[in-house]
Design an enzyme around this catalytic site. Structure first.
Site, PDB file in Angstrom:
ATOM      1  N   ALA A  36      71.826  24.152  76.991  1.00  0.00           N
ATOM      2  CA  ALA A  36      70.759  25.079  76.604  1.00  0.00           C
ATOM      3  C   ALA A  36      71.281  26.078  75.567  1.00  0.00           C
ATOM      4  O   ALA A  36      70.566  26.473  74.643  1.00  0.00           O
ATOM      5  CB  ALA A  36      70.240  25.821  77.812  1.00  0.00           C
ATOM      6  N   TYR A  38      73.705  25.500  73.473  1.00  0.00           N
ATOM      7  CA  TYR A  38      73.847  24.734  72.227  1.00  0.00           C
ATOM      8  C   TYR A  38      72.478  24.636  71.540  1.00  0.00           C
ATOM      9  O   TYR A  38      72.343  24.879  70.342  1.00  0.00           O
ATOM     10  CB  TYR A  38      74.412  23.345  72.557  1.00  0.00           C
ATOM     11  CG  TYR A  38      74.534  22.445  71.348  1.00  0.00           C
ATOM     12  CD1 TYR A  38      73.481  21.625  70.964  1.00  0.00           C
ATOM     13  CD2 TYR A  38      75.695  22.419  70.583  1.00  0.00           C
ATOM     14  CE1 TYR A  38      73.582  20.811  69.858  1.00  0.00           C
ATOM     15  CE2 TYR A  38      75.805  21.604  69.471  1.00  0.00           C
ATOM     16  CZ  TYR A  38      74.751  20.793  69.117  1.00  0.00           C
ATOM     17  OH  TYR A  38      74.845  19.993  68.013  1.00  0.00           O
ATOM     18  N   LEU A  85      65.825  13.571  68.102  1.00  0.00           N
ATOM     19  CA  LEU A  85      64.454  14.017  68.362  1.00  0.00           C
ATOM     20  C   LEU A  85      64.362  15.520  68.177  1.00  0.00           C
ATOM     21  O   LEU A  85      65.310  16.246  68.479  1.00  0.00           O
ATOM     22  CB  LEU A  85      64.070  13.702  69.807  1.00  0.00           C
ATOM     23  CG  LEU A  85      63.889  12.238  70.188  1.00  0.00           C
ATOM     24  CD1 LEU A  85      63.793  12.107  71.702  1.00  0.00           C
ATOM     25  CD2 LEU A  85      62.629  11.684  69.537  1.00  0.00           C
ATOM     26  N   GLU A 115      57.847   8.981  78.283  1.00  0.00           N
ATOM     27  CA  GLU A 115      59.051   8.419  78.926  1.00  0.00           C
ATOM     28  C   GLU A 115      59.941   9.554  79.388  1.00  0.00           C
ATOM     29  O   GLU A 115      59.960  10.610  78.778  1.00  0.00           O
ATOM     30  CB  GLU A 115      59.898   7.621  77.910  1.00  0.00           C
ATOM     31  CG  GLU A 115      59.218   6.457  77.265  1.00  0.00           C
ATOM     32  CD  GLU A 115      60.035   5.881  76.094  1.00  0.00           C
ATOM     33  OE1 GLU A 115      61.151   6.385  75.816  1.00  0.00           O
ATOM     34  OE2 GLU A 115      59.541   4.959  75.465  1.00  0.00           O
ATOM     35  N   LYS A 117      63.335  11.602  79.464  1.00  0.00           N
ATOM     36  CA  LYS A 117      64.439  11.735  78.505  1.00  0.00           C
ATOM     37  C   LYS A 117      65.731  11.707  79.313  1.00  0.00           C
ATOM     38  O   LYS A 117      66.072  12.654  80.004  1.00  0.00           O
ATOM     39  CB  LYS A 117      64.327  13.039  77.716  1.00  0.00           C
ATOM     40  CG  LYS A 117      65.390  13.142  76.637  1.00  0.00           C
ATOM     41  CD  LYS A 117      65.165  14.361  75.763  1.00  0.00           C
ATOM     42  CE  LYS A 117      66.072  14.392  74.560  1.00  0.00           C
ATOM     43  NZ  LYS A 117      67.487  14.396  74.870  1.00  0.00           N
ATOM     44  N   ASP A 119      69.605  11.659  80.334  1.00  0.00           N
ATOM     45  CA  ASP A 119      70.740  12.439  79.857  1.00  0.00           C
ATOM     46  C   ASP A 119      71.981  11.551  79.875  1.00  0.00           C
ATOM     47  O   ASP A 119      72.718  11.496  80.837  1.00  0.00           O
ATOM     48  CB  ASP A 119      70.931  13.655  80.760  1.00  0.00           C
ATOM     49  CG  ASP A 119      71.520  14.808  79.989  1.00  0.00           C
ATOM     50  OD1 ASP A 119      71.719  14.655  78.763  1.00  0.00           O
ATOM     51  OD2 ASP A 119      71.800  15.839  80.605  1.00  0.00           O
ATOM     52  N   ARG A 138      75.873   6.029  68.687  1.00  0.00           N
ATOM     53  CA  ARG A 138      75.121   6.594  67.573  1.00  0.00           C
ATOM     54  C   ARG A 138      76.043   7.203  66.520  1.00  0.00           C
ATOM     55  O   ARG A 138      75.754   7.153  65.335  1.00  0.00           O
ATOM     56  CB  ARG A 138      74.178   7.677  68.101  1.00  0.00           C
ATOM     57  CG  ARG A 138      73.268   8.203  67.029  1.00  0.00           C
ATOM     58  CD  ARG A 138      72.291   9.173  67.597  1.00  0.00           C
ATOM     59  NE  ARG A 138      72.969  10.368  68.084  1.00  0.00           N
ATOM     60  CZ  ARG A 138      72.377  11.337  68.752  1.00  0.00           C
ATOM     61  NH1 ARG A 138      71.116  11.240  69.046  1.00  0.00           N
ATOM     62  NH2 ARG A 138      73.044  12.389  69.142  1.00  0.00           N
ATOM     63  N   GLU A 175      69.505   4.206  76.212  1.00  0.00           N
ATOM     64  CA  GLU A 175      70.465   5.187  76.707  1.00  0.00           C
ATOM     65  C   GLU A 175      71.328   4.568  77.801  1.00  0.00           C
ATOM     66  O   GLU A 175      70.809   3.982  78.755  1.00  0.00           O
ATOM     67  CB  GLU A 175      69.668   6.373  77.285  1.00  0.00           C
ATOM     68  CG  GLU A 175      70.460   7.633  77.455  1.00  0.00           C
ATOM     69  CD  GLU A 175      70.455   8.518  76.185  1.00  0.00           C
ATOM     70  OE1 GLU A 175      70.068   8.034  75.102  1.00  0.00           O
ATOM     71  OE2 GLU A 175      70.847   9.696  76.306  1.00  0.00           O
ATOM     72  N   TYR A 227      64.742   2.268  75.110  1.00  0.00           N
ATOM     73  CA  TYR A 227      63.557   3.056  74.720  1.00  0.00           C
ATOM     74  C   TYR A 227      63.143   2.847  73.266  1.00  0.00           C
ATOM     75  O   TYR A 227      62.362   3.627  72.732  1.00  0.00           O
ATOM     76  CB  TYR A 227      63.760   4.541  75.007  1.00  0.00           C
ATOM     77  CG  TYR A 227      65.020   5.139  74.398  1.00  0.00           C
ATOM     78  CD1 TYR A 227      65.180   5.190  73.023  1.00  0.00           C
ATOM     79  CD2 TYR A 227      66.023   5.659  75.210  1.00  0.00           C
ATOM     80  CE1 TYR A 227      66.330   5.732  72.475  1.00  0.00           C
ATOM     81  CE2 TYR A 227      67.164   6.200  74.671  1.00  0.00           C
ATOM     82  CZ  TYR A 227      67.315   6.232  73.293  1.00  0.00           C
ATOM     83  OH  TYR A 227      68.445   6.762  72.745  1.00  0.00           O
ATOM     84  N   LYS A 316      61.568  19.570  76.585  1.00  0.00           N
ATOM     85  CA  LYS A 316      62.743  19.794  77.431  1.00  0.00           C
ATOM     86  C   LYS A 316      62.387  20.515  78.736  1.00  0.00           C
ATOM     87  O   LYS A 316      61.539  21.404  78.759  1.00  0.00           O
ATOM     88  CB  LYS A 316      63.787  20.630  76.668  1.00  0.00           C
ATOM     89  CG  LYS A 316      64.282  19.987  75.391  1.00  0.00           C
ATOM     90  CD  LYS A 316      65.293  18.885  75.639  1.00  0.00           C
ATOM     91  CE  LYS A 316      66.648  19.392  75.934  1.00  0.00           C
ATOM     92  NZ  LYS A 316      67.697  19.192  75.007  1.00  0.00           N
ATOM     93  N   CYS A 410      88.168  39.378 108.433  1.00  0.00           N
ATOM     94  CA  CYS A 410      86.747  39.172 108.141  1.00  0.00           C
ATOM     95  C   CYS A 410      86.173  40.436 107.507  1.00  0.00           C
ATOM     96  O   CYS A 410      86.342  41.536 108.057  1.00  0.00           O
ATOM     97  CB  CYS A 410      86.009  38.846 109.430  1.00  0.00           C
ATOM     98  SG  CYS A 410      84.220  38.902 109.242  1.00  0.00           S
ATOM     99  N   CYS A 413      83.734  42.149 110.257  1.00  0.00           N
ATOM    100  CA  CYS A 413      84.140  42.675 111.563  1.00  0.00           C
ATOM    101  C   CYS A 413      85.638  42.920 111.677  1.00  0.00           C
ATOM    102  O   CYS A 413      86.107  43.323 112.748  1.00  0.00           O
ATOM    103  CB  CYS A 413      83.680  41.747 112.681  1.00  0.00           C
ATOM    104  SG  CYS A 413      84.648  40.238 112.777  1.00  0.00           S
ATOM    105  N   CYS A 428      86.072  33.347 110.350  1.00  0.00           N
ATOM    106  CA  CYS A 428      86.261  34.604 111.061  1.00  0.00           C
ATOM    107  C   CYS A 428      86.392  34.255 112.539  1.00  0.00           C
ATOM    108  O   CYS A 428      85.624  33.450 113.058  1.00  0.00           O
ATOM    109  CB  CYS A 428      85.037  35.484 110.825  1.00  0.00           C
ATOM    110  SG  CYS A 428      84.749  36.690 112.119  1.00  0.00           S
ATOM    111  N   CYS A 434      81.047  39.398 115.775  1.00  0.00           N
ATOM    112  CA  CYS A 434      81.016  39.687 114.334  1.00  0.00           C
ATOM    113  C   CYS A 434      79.559  39.862 113.921  1.00  0.00           C
ATOM    114  O   CYS A 434      78.740  38.951 114.099  1.00  0.00           O
ATOM    115  CB  CYS A 434      81.650  38.536 113.561  1.00  0.00           C
ATOM    116  SG  CYS A 434      81.362  38.663 111.790  1.00  0.00           S
TER     117      CYS A 434
END
Ligand code: IVH
Length: 677
Positions: A36, A38, A85, A115, A117, A119, A138, A175, A227, A316, A410, A413, A428, A434
């Site tokens: 995200a 990027y 895309l 379709e 997408k 990853d 690619r 893919e 695809y 997205k 802990c 307690c 603990c 506790c």
């Protein structure tokens, strides 16, 4: 118009940054920032370049698709470029896109292909005379890498086409990806072998496909969906994308079953929503959906811009991963005393919400992942799952970053922290003394699968304990509406509702009650097995460890926990008071002593996703018919029930010659009362 110097400098910086991240992502399969982030950099550069077209240099990352191939693989020049895309991040972006397409084509009644997408990694497959002859990545879109030897190891990809009617020579594009289950298994293996794990299935797919040794690729659980197409004889193309993919499918090339043709942009968006809701159930990761004009002639009219076709767009999903900084590490105490380190984060928007905390699971994990206070980290929030820190980015570590040290006492307690041999978890030792463990125990008691006390949420439990309105769960049933009405944020009506919910919860079942007690390692399924076996509470509470171990699925450790639990005077007193305040259950249905249940003595393993019931429900059916449901396949297994995406358990069962039942066979077996098919 002259370009302001600040814009020029920013564009140069963005280009440099994007190139650097391209290198990390495409060449090294080891990204430094989340996708995200990027995308955000790329969007900013695209915006700058569209505002000041003079800034658009031929070598700008917006003008090409990826990074150049690594030297070790032979280069392949694509006869038809492999494009990327454009992205849409909102419904509005999509509507605008649809409007532009309609304007260009001069019509509104357009058919769209929708379709998922995926990853993974784009590849181009060349078939000649029906045989797979080349496969390429690619790369930069013009030139990719020859990965034929590796692709030949992917079982989803046919080496020889079936059916008939394929052109002498053509390219299918799609893919390569790693299904979620395979990814988890691969990482589990890597972890056991002390090797580096992959951050996500995309990196695992890329790393596996770009292995110089195809034998390594062959061990990786890769898959493929087609695809699109590259080189293809014009006179053999059908009128639409969907018709072409139907041909591909008939020749044995896998096409995603989630592909559909819809009538308009509104239907595209409805598809997006549907898939977003089902995202976590899909067996593979997707980062959005793609909309494409179906008619190939219309695509021709629309053409391309530099990076991408004008006839398609990727819509997205909210990113499930983001980068942020760890500002502290707290230690939380759970119901069973387990200490969980939790990272406090600079707020970050991920998976559709703002996240400020993420689990680090346990101290071992913090050290293995080398996460320090001050580090920049990748955080993941998938669906409703608790956010977790995936990895730290030591490259960005400030000099004053601090290591995490598990406290010896802990935090709630001050009791000593113990780490049992062979366990990763620190606990603990304070038990119910506790306050933190106690609080979690009350929340568990009230939870949906336990006593199901509607309206008794976390905040309310906190208040009841803090105001000392309750000391143990037994006190819940003595609460009065007037006491509750005094609590913050609880009006008269809610108080009354809670009292009514408490009243309703008095009538429960033995399995629920056992589960609600919160005995270590006694989850829902074990609680049910125990109830089935002992029929009543008293014989269970009186059972010794040996007897407990004769119960299906109860091993020495669970038996010890149960035995110890019922030997604590404090626990017995709470149970006594609970029963005294009217908690009751109906007797379990009579089981005549001399009837042998139809699945008695049979051991089942249930794996994969079943359509009509959850795995837990399937297990419950097996139990109800006297069978045993266990977690792993062995020679002792009688039946494997395999749902969708069954994974390695199926392979193992087949190897051992164990009878495999599909969902329908299992249902008919359990509904017929156990006449084995
Ligand atoms: S179509 C000319 N369809 O997303 C259009 N791409 O961000 C070519 N991808 O390079 C791409 N699922 O690696 C298309 N159903 C899908 C896809 C898909 C995943 C990837 C592909 C592409 C990238 C663009």
């Amino acid at each position: 118009m002259t370009v302001p110097e600040s814009a020029r400098q920013r564009a140069a910086q963005l280009r440099k940054d994007i190139e650097f991240h391209n290198l990390r992502y495409y060449q090294l399969d080891d990204p430094l920032i989340a996708d995200a982030e990027y995308d955000r950099l790329m969007q900013e550069l695209l915006a700058l370049e569209s505002e000041h077209p003079e800034l658009r240099t031929p070598d700008s990352p917006t003008q090409r698709v990826g990074a150049p191939p690594v030297q070790a693989f032979a280069e392949v020049r694509h006869s038809v470029p492999m494009l990327s895309l454009d992205n849409a991040f909102s419904d509005e972006n999509v509507v605008d896109f649809g409007r532009r397409v309609s304007q260009r084509l001069g019509r509104d009644d357009l058919a769209w292909v929708v379709e998922p997408k995926l990853d993974g990694l784009a590849v181009s497959l060349t078939y000649e005379q029906g045989l797979l002859v080349h496969a390429a990545t690619r790369g930069d879109g013009q030139t990719g890498e020859d990965i034929t030897a590796n692709v030949r190891t992917i079982r989803a990809i046919p080496l020889r086409l079936s059916g008939k009617g394929w052109p002498d020579c053509f390219e299918a594009r799609g893919e390569v990806f790693m299904p979620k289950q395979g990814f988890q298994a691969l990482n589990a293996r890597a972890l056991a072998a002390g090797e580096k794990t992959f951050a996500n299935p995309r990196n695992a797919a890329a790393g596996s496909l770009r292995q110089l040794d195809p034998k390594v690729t062959a061990t990786r659980p890769l898959s493929f969906f087609c695809y699109g197409y590259g080189l293809y004889p014009d006179n053999r193309l059908p009128a639409t994308h969907s018709a072409l993919l139907a041909c591909f499918r008939s020749w044995g090339i896998p096409v995603n079953p989630e592909l559909h043709v819809v009538e308009n942009i509104a239907a595209c968006i409805a598809y997006y929503r549907d898939l977003l809701a089902r995202r976590s159930e899909l067996p593979y990761e997707i980062d959005g959906v793609v909309y494409k004009i179906d008619a190939l002639a219309e695509r021709e009219t629309l053409g391309f811009v530099a990076r991408a076709p004008r006839w398609a767009i990727a819509h997205k999903f909210p990113a499930e991963e983001a980068t942020t900084r760890v500002i502290g590490i707290d230690v939380q105490v759970g119901r069973t005393g387990a200490l969980t380190p939790v990272a406090r984060l600079e707020p970050v928007f991920v998976g559709g919400v703002t996240v400020t905390n993420a689990t680090l699971h346990n101290a071992d994990e913090v050290h293995r992942k080398d996460i320090r206070i001050g580090d920049t980290v990748i955080v993941r929030r998938a669906g409703d799952v608790i956010p977790e820190v995936v990895k730290s980015l030591p490259e960005l570590r400030p000099p004053n970053a601090m290591r995490f040290v598990l406290p010896g006492r802990c935090p709630a307690c001050q009791a000593e922290v113990e780490i049992l041999e062979g366990e990763a978890i620190a606990r603990c030792s304070g038990g119910l003394y506790c306050p933190a463990q106690h609080k979690e125990a009350v929340k568990h008691f009230a939870s949906r699968k336990a006593m199901n006390i509607d309206g008794l949420g976390d905040k309310l439990v906190d208040q009841l304990l803090e105001k000392q309105l309750i000391a143990t769960v037994a006190d819940l049933y003595a609460l009065r509406a007037e006491q509750l009405a005094e609590l913050e944020r609880l009006g008269e009506k809610s108080s009354r509702n809670l009292i009514e919910a408490l009243e309703r919860s008095r009538h429960t079942t033995l399995p629920r009650f056992l589960y609600a007690l919160g005995i270590r390692e006694v989850g829902e399924v074990t609680a049910r097995t125990l109830a089935e076996y002992f029929r009543e509470l008293e014989p269970l509470a009186a059972a010794d460890e040996e007897t407990l171990q004769t119960v299906p699925d109860v091993g020495p450790s669970v038996a010890r926990h149960i035995y110890t639990f019922f030997r604590q005077p404090h626990n017995l007193e709470v149970i006594h008071r609970l029963l005294g305040s009217g908690i009751h259950w109906d007797p379990l249905p009579e089981r005549p002593a001399d009837t042998v249940l139809p699945l008695a003595g049979k051991t089942f393993v249930i794996t994969g996703t079943l359509d009509s019931l959850s795995r837990e429900e399937a297990k419950a059916r097996v139990l109800a018919l006297g069978g045993k449901a266990v977690g792993s396949v062995s020679k002792k297994t009688d039946y494997l029930v395999a749902g969708a995406e069954p994974g390695s358990k199926l392979t193992k069962a087949q190897e051992l010659g164990i009878k495999v039942l599909d969902e329908a066979e299992f249902l008919s077996l359990s509904e017929s009362g156990g006449d084995a098919p």
